[in-house]
Scaffold this active site. Structure first.
Site, PDB file in Angstrom:
ATOM      1  N   PHE A  79       0.865  -1.188   0.000  1.00 32.84           N
ATOM      2  CA  PHE A  79       0.000   0.000   0.000  1.00 32.84           C
ATOM      3  C   PHE A  79       0.894   1.228   0.000  1.00 32.84           C
ATOM      4  O   PHE A  79       1.631   1.479   0.948  1.00 32.84           O
ATOM      5  CB  PHE A  79      -0.935   0.036   1.209  1.00 32.84           C
ATOM      6  N   ASP A 122       9.522   2.751   1.425  1.00 33.57           N
ATOM      7  CA  ASP A 122       8.396   3.604   1.804  1.00 33.57           C
ATOM      8  C   ASP A 122       8.272   3.589   3.322  1.00 33.57           C
ATOM      9  O   ASP A 122       7.800   2.637   3.920  1.00 33.57           O
ATOM     10  CB  ASP A 122       7.114   3.088   1.135  1.00 33.57           C
ATOM     11  N   LYS A 171       3.381  11.601   6.440  1.00 35.33           N
ATOM     12  CA  LYS A 171       2.659  11.526   7.722  1.00 35.33           C
ATOM     13  C   LYS A 171       3.347  12.262   8.885  1.00 35.33           C
ATOM     14  O   LYS A 171       3.199  13.466   9.011  1.00 35.33           O
ATOM     15  CB  LYS A 171       2.412  10.054   8.091  1.00 35.33           C
TER      16      LYS A 171
HETATM   17  N1  PXG Z   1       2.664   4.706   1.864  1.00 36.35           N
HETATM   18  C1  PXG Z   1       2.262   4.102   2.978  1.00 36.35           C
HETATM   19  C2  PXG Z   1       3.078   2.992   3.559  1.00 36.35           C
HETATM   20  C3  PXG Z   1       1.082   4.503   3.600  1.00 36.35           C
HETATM   21  O1  PXG Z   1       0.675   3.884   4.723  1.00 36.35           O
HETATM   22  C4  PXG Z   1       0.771   6.148   1.867  1.00 36.35           C
HETATM   23  C5  PXG Z   1       1.957   5.720   1.314  1.00 36.35           C
HETATM   24  C6  PXG Z   1       0.025   7.241   1.202  1.00 36.35           C
HETATM   25  O2  PXG Z   1       0.019   8.424   1.951  1.00 36.35           O
HETATM   26  P1  PXG Z   1      -1.098   9.554   1.702  1.00 36.35           P
HETATM   27  O3  PXG Z   1      -0.638  10.700   2.495  1.00 36.35           O
HETATM   28  O4  PXG Z   1      -1.194   9.813   0.246  1.00 36.35           O
HETATM   29  O5  PXG Z   1      -2.425   8.956   2.240  1.00 36.35           O
HETATM   30  C7  PXG Z   1       0.303   5.525   3.024  1.00 36.35           C
HETATM   31  C8  PXG Z   1      -0.980   5.981   3.592  1.00 36.35           C
HETATM   32  C9  PXG Z   1      -6.200   6.305   3.626  1.00 36.35           C
HETATM   33  C10 PXG Z   1      -5.167   5.535   4.342  1.00 36.35           C
HETATM   34  O6  PXG Z   1      -6.924   6.999   4.319  1.00 36.35           O
HETATM   35  C11 PXG Z   1      -3.832   5.742   4.056  1.00 36.35           C
HETATM   36  C12 PXG Z   1      -2.888   5.017   4.753  1.00 36.35           C
HETATM   37  C13 PXG Z   1      -3.286   4.108   5.700  1.00 36.35           C
HETATM   38  C14 PXG Z   1      -4.616   3.896   5.931  1.00 36.35           C
HETATM   39  C15 PXG Z   1      -5.571   4.620   5.271  1.00 36.35           C
HETATM   40  O7  PXG Z   1      -6.286   6.242   2.399  1.00 36.35           O
HETATM   41  N2  PXG Z   1      -1.571   5.124   4.543  1.00 36.35           N
END
Ligand code: PXG
Length: 955
Positions: free
Chosen positions: A144, A240, A269
């Site tokens: 993810f 990541d 984050k």
């Molecule tokens: N890489 C990892 C490992 C993540 O956990 C992202 C990239 C993407 O980040 P942004 O800032 O574009 O969301 C994540 C995000 C959601 C959600 O609400 C996002 C994450 C975990 C749970 C829910 O879409 N992680």
């Protein structure tokens, strides 16, 4: 109008009404946060154990970060990168030194930073590996990295991808040669790809712990092995760290646990402590300078406000020693969680303060329910993948606070498991075992075995899920026992009542009595009530629905279109009359549909335990579909549950008439021999799991002893309970004389047959015979839907009834609805209500002209004729007498008191239509093809071949 919702209820309603439904939040509203706590609008305080997916590592509204934000906000917020600003360079130096990298590229969200890293790797590959718009960036299964198109091209999660294609080539987590997913924690899968395509791969993107996949911590050595492979094949190792980085796992970056320094690190984050979106890509000069001015960027990327916030956020990490805290508190937390002695807990895992508990799926409950319980006790956590709960508090949490939270979790798990036991027990005690409470789902599985008069045996499986019905404004997104596929389809196409059946072989009423299901027309039948909307909208919903079902059940239901769909008004009016919201009822029929094991496999997949345990174990397609009759179906409807609450009911039924003598089993056999599969334990999710044998009055010996006995339709029933009698194999021993003819066979009250009359190419007729065996007049409806090419004339309708004394009288229908056909658009539909006199035989006759079809409208075997679906006679049956039809008796025994509607289906008939002489066009086609082949072959040769004159070589 206030712009801040005053109550949780308003906040939820507003989001629901005006926001896209791209999330399914836990029902709790957060209106204020401070440190490890958040508060809802009503003032209730919670511990935050999600920390915005690890963005709030520094705690909510950390004063140092908020101060930096407000100070900078009142000085300069945005310069854009068209000009320099006085904060960016200093922040870049601070951040790169903090993490030990040479350069950084600032962006805003995590996904943008991941996109940046992918672009960077490809550009680097272009410059340093000679890739020419053909470079790969490889990911792993379960990844993810965000939601953008580039990123989801690599996703292996259908929810992230479905319907969003086409995807970006060469950004993938599957092996391009084999199509197999590149597994996380299996370095050999990456090696295989690099071995074959290493020269084309620019980068390998990986999470050091997979967050969204369920906090998956890889084996020690996996990441190192991947890193070494990347070095061997000159591939950039991209890490990541958006969720795992910045102290969360007890080290600044999670990858440090493996002592690796990735070529590219992606941060997001917690880089801003949850205050403002800031993300960044870190790398070496060599890699970073692959991107030149004008080739990549973002308006807000690196803005002064972001720079101030990011620097302050990292200062908090450093000054409050969050890395060390995460490390030591994490150990303490996991140790306490691992001490929980509950069958509910399957696994406790994690690193630092990024942890998860995995719960076992159990009757009617999910991780979601546990999260609701935790919420009620003041701790917020969110499930991922139905059974996993992530536990990730802000890293500023104190040891005492953490112990308090551990206590909340331990107690909730204990109460939750106890509550479950109580729930299961209650479900067993309540008559019929069906229980409905606010969030509960109840699953039951039952098999009825009924030996039939002619020595055959009816096996009737019934799997049922009941859950509280969604309220008008509520949409069900959460699935546990209720099959997601069916739920999503019914939501997407606005269907709250759906019936689908696939039947093969005629039900022999004279020998077998009344059938175990109320739909036994041969072929495939779909019926759905489509909510609200107008005719056009419901038409397109119906089309979508049949297409979707066609995909799910590998059947030709997509051939159900306007030409074979009817909208009956009377015949199905009974269904859910008390509980259904209004809508248009559509009924489609495919009499030719061939039913086979391909339809059974997806049907089994809808069951909570599939065929892994419980009665599903007996679903052996080879035996079940090699029977004299089989009918498989599902139905989704509303019912009245206990306390009169509206519940949504989903049932899957499979009825089979097997012939023990054809299997060489004689007069004594066991259930396992009959289906060639052995029972094991009950499906753990089932509140009730029984095999019920409906016994003849005498002459059948059953071993072992049943767990209990009951009665059904005036017959004794032996009930075997899989929860109490796992692995039971029931032996049937019939006394030979009993097996021949003295078995009572309940003849149905009303039977219906329909024949086609007349011959010749231009016209014909239909004759239907309805027999009322009862000693009272019966109110019935008769439905006949005929395709447009049988042009029915309603004025030819003639109804006569013959009384017991042989006299004939004319019978007038009490009401009639007739919709004439429109050529190639809709079928004709005739619906009549009739009062059939006591002990009478009624004949309906009507005539039709035969249409003339176009060449292309004939099926491949046109001379065989056209299958025409059955007519349906339906009536209400008295529920008090002992002669209850079998399907109603089953319904009462398994689900409690109910009305009894009977629908008798007539046979199909075969209509012959004037059929053109197909040999003529075939001859023409064959002749034309030959000519074309002869001539075109030559021209083709001239066009595509190169003729050259060669001089003979002299010796
Ligand atoms: N890489 C990892 C490992 C993540 O956990 C992202 C990239 C993407 O980040 P942004 O800032 O574009 O969301 C994540 C995000 C959601 C959600 O609400 C996002 C994450 C975990 C749970 C829910 O879409 N992680």
């Amino acid at each position: 109008m206030s712009l801040i919702a005053a109550t949780s209820k308003t906040a939820i309603e507003l989001e629901d009404a005006y926001g896209a439904h791209n999330y399914h939040p836990l029902p709790v509203v957060i209106s204020r946060g401070e440190g490890v706590h958040v508060w809802d609008p009503e003032g209730k305080r919670y511990y935050d154990f999600l920390s915005a997916y690890s963005a709030v590592n520094q705690g909510h509204c950390h004063p140092h970060i908020v101060k930096a934000l407000t100070e900078q906000a009142s000085r300069l917020c945005l310069s854009s990168r068209a000009f320099y600003n006085d904060r960016l360079g200093a922040a870049e130096r601070f951040i790169t030194e903090f993490f030990g990298y040479e350069m950084m590229l600032p962006m805003n969200t995590g996904a943008e930073a991941v996109e940046t890293a992918i672009k960077l790797a490809r550009k680097w590959g272009h410059i340093h590996k000679g890739l020419n718009d053909d470079g790969y960036v490889i990911g792993v299964e379960g990844n993810f990295h965000g939601r953008t198109m580039g990123i989801i091209s690599m996703s292996t999660d259908p929810d992230c991808r479905n319907g969003f294609g086409p995807f970006i080539p060469n950004i993938t987590a599957v092996n391009p040669d084999t199509g197999a997913k590149i597994r996380y924690n299996h370095a050999e899968d990456l090696e295989a790809v690099l071995k074959a395509h290493g020269d084309k791969v620019a980068g390998f993107l990986v999470e050091p712990i997979q967050g969204e996949a369920g906090i998956k911590v890889p084996e020690p050595g996996y990441l190192k092995r991947c890193y070494d492979l990347c070095k061997q094949y000159n591939v950039l190792f991209i890490c990541d760290e958006i969720q795992t980085g910045i102290a969360r796992t007890g080290t600044l970056l999670a990858i440090e646990h493996e002592q690796i320094r990735p070529d590219i690190v992606i941060l997001g984050k917690a880089l801003s402590g949850g205050v403002y979106p800031v993300s960044a890509v870190l790398s070496s000069r060599e890699v970073m300078l692959s991107i030149k001015p004008g080739e990549h960027g973002s308006t807000y990327g690196g803005n002064p406000l972001a720079c101030a916030v990011a620097v302050a956020a990292l200062e908090v990490v450093r000054d409050e020693k969050l890395t060390e805290r995460a490390q030591s508190l994490g150990e303490r937390f996991r140790e306490a969680l691992r001490k929980i002695d509950s069958p509910l807990i399957k696994d406790v895992r994690g690193r630092g303060l990024l942890n998860a508990i995995e719960v076992n799926p159990v009757a009617g409950k999910t991780a979601w329910d546990l999260c609701l319980l935790l919420r009620d006790r003041g701790l917020l956590a969110k499930p991922t993948h139905d059974t996993i709960i992530r536990l990730a508090p802000p890293l500023t949490i104190t040891a005492e606070q953490l112990d308090e939270c551990t206590d909340i979790i331990v107690k909730a798990v204990a109460d939750y498991s106890n509550g479950m036991r109580i729930l299961n027990h209650a479900a067993l005690v309540v008559c019929g075992g069906l229980l409905s409470s606010a969030n509960a789902e109840t699953f039951t599985e039952d098999l009825l075995v009924k030996p039939l008069q002619d020595g055959r045996v009816l096996l009737h499986f019934e799997f049922s899920v009941q859950r509280a019905a969604p309220t008008t404004n509520e949409t069900m997104y959460h699935y546990h026992l209720f099959p997601r596929q069916i739920g999503e389809i019914s939501r997407r196409y606005d269907v709250d009542e759906l019936h689908l059946s696939f039947t093969q072989g005629g039900w022999r009423e004279s020998k077998w009595g009344s059938p175990p299901v109320n739909s036994q027309g041969i072929g495939a039948e779909v019926r759905a009530r489509i909510k609200g909307g107008d005719a056009i909208q419901s038409e397109s919903q119906w089309k979508g629905l049949t297409n979707a079902l066609s995909g799910v059940f590998c059947a030709s239901l997509n051939f159900i279109d306007t030409t074979n769909t009817a909208t009956p008004q009377l015949t199905f009016a009974d269904t859910d009359a008390a509980t259904t919201t209004s809508g248009v009822l559509r009924h489609g029929y495919l009499p030719r549909e061939n039913v086979c094991t391909e339809n059974l496999t997806p049907w089994i997949k809808q069951l909570p335990c599939q065929s892994k345990s419980g009665l599903g174990l007996l679903l052996n397609p080879y035996r079940l579909y090699n029977a004299d009759f089989h009918s498989m179906g599902l139905s989704l409807s509303f019912a009245k549950g206990t306390k009169g609450k509206r519940v949504q009911q989903y049932k899957q039924r499979l009825s089979v008439v097997a012939d023990p003598s054809a299997l060489g089993l004689g007069d004594s056999w066991t259930l396992a021999e009959l289906v060639d599969r052995q029972l094991g334990t009950a499906c753990p999710a089932a509140a009730r799991s029984t095999v019920r044998v409906i016994r003849p009055s005498s002459g059948l010996k059953l071993t072992p002893k049943p767990a209990s006995t009951s009665r059904l339709a005036g017959r004794g029933v032996s009930v075997f309970d899989l929860h109490k009698q796992p692995n039971v194999d029931i032996a049937f021993e019939f006394a030979p004389q009993e097996n021949n003819g003295v078995w009572p066979t309940e003849k149905p009250l009303i039977s219906a047959h329909r024949y086609v009359t007349g011959h010749g190419g231009s016209n014909g007729g239909v004759e239907a015979a309805l027999t009322n065996r009862g000693d009272k007049p019966a109110n019935v409806t008769y439905l006949d839907v005929l395709p447009w090419y049988l042009r029915v004339y309603s004025h030819t309708l003639d109804i006569q009834t013959q009384a017991a004394d042989g006299s004939w009288t004319l019978l007038r229908p009490t009401s009639m609805a007739f919709t004439p056909a429109i050529d190639r658009e809709r079928p004709s539909s005739m619906e009549l209500t009739l009062v059939l006199p006591a002990s009478s035989r009624t004949t309906l006759r009507y005539s039709f002209d035969k249409g003339f079809l176009k060449y292309t409208e004939h099926p491949p075997d046109a001379n065989r004729g056209f299958n025409i679906g059955p007519a349906i006679v339906s009536y209400q049956h008295d529920t008090t007498g002992a002669d209850l039809p079998l399907h109603c008796a089953i319904e009462q025994a398994l689900s409690g008191p109910s009305e009894c509607t009977v629908r008798a289906y007539t046979e199909l008939f075969l209509a012959s239509l004037p059929t053109p002489d197909f040999s003529m066009p075939y001859n023409v086609i064959t002749f034309t093809c030959t000519i074309l082949a002869l001539f075109f072959g030559r021209i083709f040769n001239l066009l595509t071949r190169d003729f050259a004159v060669l001089k003979p070589v002299e010796a």
